[in-house]
Design a protein around this motif. Structure first.
Motif, short mmCIF file in Angstrom:
data_model
loop_
_atom_site.label_atom_id
_atom_site.label_comp_id
_atom_site.label_asym_id
_atom_site.label_seq_id
_atom_site.Cartn_x
_atom_site.Cartn_y
_atom_site.Cartn_z
N LEU A 123 138.62 99.90 -43.66
CA LEU A 123 138.37 99.48 -42.28
C LEU A 123 139.67 99.25 -41.53
O LEU A 123 139.78 99.56 -40.34
CB LEU A 123 137.54 98.20 -42.26
CG LEU A 123 136.05 98.32 -42.59
CD1 LEU A 123 135.39 96.95 -42.52
CD2 LEU A 123 135.35 99.27 -41.65
N GLU A 124 140.68 98.71 -42.23
CA GLU A 124 141.96 98.44 -41.57
C GLU A 124 142.61 99.72 -41.08
O GLU A 124 143.25 99.74 -40.01
CB GLU A 124 142.91 97.72 -42.53
CG GLU A 124 142.53 96.27 -42.83
CD GLU A 124 141.36 96.13 -43.79
OE1 GLU A 124 141.01 97.13 -44.47
OE2 GLU A 124 140.78 95.04 -43.86
N ILE A 153 131.02 104.74 -43.63
CA ILE A 153 132.10 103.75 -43.65
C ILE A 153 131.56 102.38 -44.03
O ILE A 153 132.16 101.65 -44.83
CB ILE A 153 132.81 103.71 -42.28
CG1 ILE A 153 133.59 105.00 -42.05
CG2 ILE A 153 133.75 102.50 -42.19
CD1 ILE A 153 134.07 105.21 -40.62
N ALA A 154 130.39 102.04 -43.51
CA ALA A 154 129.77 100.76 -43.87
C ALA A 154 129.47 100.71 -45.36
O ALA A 154 129.79 99.72 -46.05
CB ALA A 154 128.50 100.55 -43.05
N ILE A 161 126.40 97.63 -41.07
CA ILE A 161 126.73 98.34 -39.83
C ILE A 161 127.09 97.36 -38.72
O ILE A 161 128.08 97.58 -38.01
CB ILE A 161 125.58 99.29 -39.43
CG1 ILE A 161 125.57 100.50 -40.37
CG2 ILE A 161 125.72 99.74 -37.97
CD1 ILE A 161 124.45 101.49 -40.13
N PRO A 162 126.36 96.24 -38.53
CA PRO A 162 126.79 95.28 -37.50
C PRO A 162 128.20 94.75 -37.73
O PRO A 162 128.96 94.57 -36.77
CB PRO A 162 125.75 94.16 -37.61
CG PRO A 162 124.51 94.86 -38.09
CD PRO A 162 125.03 95.88 -39.06
N GLU A 163 128.57 94.51 -38.99
CA GLU A 163 129.93 94.03 -39.27
C GLU A 163 130.97 95.08 -38.91
O GLU A 163 132.02 94.76 -38.31
CB GLU A 163 130.05 93.66 -40.76
CG GLU A 163 129.31 92.39 -41.14
CD GLU A 163 129.22 92.18 -42.64
OE1 GLU A 163 129.07 91.02 -43.05
OE2 GLU A 163 129.28 93.18 -43.41
N VAL A 164 130.69 96.34 -39.25
CA VAL A 164 131.62 97.43 -38.94
C VAL A 164 131.75 97.60 -37.43
O VAL A 164 132.87 97.73 -36.90
CB VAL A 164 131.14 98.74 -39.61
CG1 VAL A 164 131.90 99.95 -39.06
CG2 VAL A 164 131.31 98.66 -41.13
#
Length: 368
Positions: A123-124, A153-154, A161-164
């Motif tokens: 993610l970074e 990616i999630a 998905i909400p966090e991503v």
């Protein structure tokens, strides 16, 4: 005259009614010129005689991909990376900075970021490339990732998905690209994708979730592979119904399958591109089926070629997507993949339409 052949009947009917799947098949009984005229008339009613586009630049961050879909000529199988890494690429933040500087020189309004399913990227990494683009171009609209990419990616980073989406929005994501829908019919999907890519049902489910989180984007459909008109009509109806349940689609983009260099072509499953007749029918059907739910029907001239794109704009299309500077995915199939503002304006004016520069969200910025 049977209503199946009566353009005026359909034009009036579609003013206040959503067409059902079985009715959409009746449109295919019309002769091609009447169907083309119907699509054009419906487009004029919904959006007028303008044809819009964005000044867009594409950045592809990596072509290593675990999905390796038969319809794609761009990917390098991820398993090769370990033994032969020079076969593919991963852009560094510095590489992305250089791409953003090129985009700045072209005065683009939109950066489009997509890539392969590369499990080595965290993610970074994505957050850093988003921030780098926004550092160079703070006013740019950043349109990132297909819906299957977001899901991938999630999954691979162990996030929801909400966090991503929350993290990506904070890093600069403004919209999603809408790609990866292909065709929702699972039997067709099995032949043109791989299990690594989400199902059609999951694509629709993810789209509703992403839209509910405030991130809008396009919807797509790949045609010209092994599908039939039943699959095409069903795909469009399901997109429309999804939009009515949870709005968020900015446009619909039919993507004509470009056969060159693709595994599907090499396997002999597809020998010829879709015909011009099919292109016209797809655009006219899209305009009739999507109606007021998705008003912008976009012509991806990179896939069609400029002359066929003009025909599509007279068959229900109302947008040219963008200049597509530095597009590489269709470029891998030997397509000419960029056009200047002047070229697109000329293409539009030649068919008696009005060129209009827009932003990502279909707000008109300037008429030419």
């Amino acid at each position: 005259m049977s209503i199946a052949y009566n353009k005026d009947y359909w034009f009036d009917f579609l003013k206040d009614n959503e067409i059902k799947e079985k009715d959409a098949h009746e449109l295919l009984n019309m002769d091609i010129y009447s169907l083309m005229s119907l699509g054009d008339s419906l487009a004029s009613r919904e959006v007028g005689d303008k044809v819009s586009y964005a000044v867009s630049y594409n950045i592809n961050y990596s072509n290593f991909c675990t999905a390796s879909c038969p319809i794609c000529a761009y990917y390098v199988p991820y398993k090769i990376k370990k033994y032969n890494p020079e076969k593919g690429f991963e852009l560094s933040v510095e590489d992305v900075h250089k791409e953003a500087m090129k985009a700045k020189e072209l005065n683009v309004t939109e950066i489009h970021i997509v890539g392969g399913f590369n499990p080595d990227l965290n993610l970074e990494y994505y957050e850093n490339i988003f921030r780098e683009v926004k550092k160079v171009l703070p006013d740019i609209t950043l349109k990132t990732f297909t819906i299957p990419e977001i899901d991938f990616i999630a999954r691979t980073t162990g996030n929801s998905i909400p966090e991503v989406i929350d993290r990506f929005r904070k890093a600069g994501m403004d919209a999603h690209t809408g790609g990866g829908a292909e065709i929702f019919n699972e039997e067709v999907r099995k032949q043109i994708t791989t299990p690594e890519k989400i199902s059609g049902e999951k694509w629709l489910e993810d789209a509703k979730l992403i839209h509910s989180l405030g991130v809008k984007g396009n919807s797509t459909m790949t045609y010209g592979t092994v599908e039939n008109y039943d699959d095409i009509i069903n795909h469009m109806v399901r997109l429309r119904d999804n939009q009515l349940e949870q709005p968020g689609f900015l446009s619909f983009i039919p993507l004509k399958f470009s056969i060159e260099n693709t595994p599907l072509y090499k396997m002999g499953k597809v020998r010829m591109p879709a015909s011009g007749d099919k292109d016209i029918r797809v655009y006219a059907l899209a305009r009739a089926i999507l109606g007021k739910a998705i008003r912008n029907v976009s012509v991806y001239w990179v896939a069609l070629g400029k002359e066929l794109a003009q025909v599509a704009l007279m068959s229900g299309g109302s947008d040219l997507v963008g200049t597509a500077f530095s597009e590489k995915v269709f470029g891998a199939t030997n397509r000419h993949t960029s056009g200047s503002v002047e070229e697109l304006n000329h293409l539009i004016e030649e068919i008696g339409k009005v060129p209009a520069l827009r932003d990502t969200f279909y707000n008109i910025k300037e008429y030419y």
